[in-house]
Design a protein around this motif. Structure first.
Motif, short mmCIF file in Angstrom:
data_model
loop_
_atom_site.label_atom_id
_atom_site.label_comp_id
_atom_site.label_asym_id
_atom_site.label_seq_id
_atom_site.Cartn_x
_atom_site.Cartn_y
_atom_site.Cartn_z
N ILE A 35 0.83 -1.21 0.00
CA ILE A 35 0.00 0.00 0.00
C ILE A 35 0.86 1.25 0.00
N GLU A 39 0.82 4.16 -2.86
CA GLU A 39 0.65 5.58 -2.56
C GLU A 39 1.79 6.41 -3.15
N LYS A 44 -2.47 8.97 -3.13
CA LYS A 44 -3.23 8.62 -1.94
C LYS A 44 -4.62 8.06 -2.27
N LYS A 45 -5.27 8.62 -3.28
CA LYS A 45 -6.63 8.20 -3.62
C LYS A 45 -6.69 6.71 -3.98
N ALA A 47 -4.39 4.47 -3.28
CA ALA A 47 -3.93 3.70 -2.11
C ALA A 47 -5.08 3.52 -1.12
N ASP A 48 -5.89 4.57 -0.93
CA ASP A 48 -7.05 4.46 -0.05
C ASP A 48 -8.06 3.45 -0.58
N SER A 49 -8.22 3.42 -1.90
CA SER A 49 -9.12 2.43 -2.51
C SER A 49 -8.63 1.01 -2.26
N ARG A 51 -6.69 0.09 0.30
CA ARG A 51 -6.91 -0.14 1.74
C ARG A 51 -8.35 -0.57 2.02
N GLN A 52 -9.29 0.14 1.41
CA GLN A 52 -10.71 -0.15 1.64
C GLN A 52 -11.14 -1.50 1.06
#
Length: 109
Positions: A35, A39, A44-45, A47-49, A51-52
């Protein structure tokens, strides 16, 4: 005559299965590093997807360990396939690309 683009694509897509499976195993034990690399490279966007959606991503990677032939393109396609009904095809493909490329960049061969 093979173009440079075709040559690079062939090299990446046709990586030996043992090396790709080794990379997948490493990433399954080092998800935080995966992750972080996503990123760094993709932002970040995305990477957040990841993570989720790490559960389905992890499941897709584990599935691939049972495949006879695995390439980085297989990772991309299988992750996207696992996620498409949950996040939509466009986002699923973006996550698949990010996961595959990050694995290729960070996992020891």
């Amino acid at each position: 005559m093979t173009t440079l683009s075709e040559s690079v694509h062939s090299t990446v897509v046709n990586q030996p299965t043992p090396a790709v499976k080794k990379a997948i195993k490493w990433v399954l034990e080092n998800e935080a590093k995966l992750i972080a690399k996503i990123e760094d490279v993709f932002g970040k966007k995305i990477a957040d997807s990841v993570r989720q959606n790490i559960g389905p991503v992890r499941s897709a990677l584990k599935d691939l360990l049972g495949y006879t032939t695995v390439s980085y393109k297989t990772i991309e396609d299988h992750v996207a396939s696992k996620l498409s009904s949950k996040v939509g095809l466009t986002k699923a493909k973006a996550i698949g690309v990010a996961v595959s490329k990050a694995i290729e960049l960070i996992a020891p061969s």
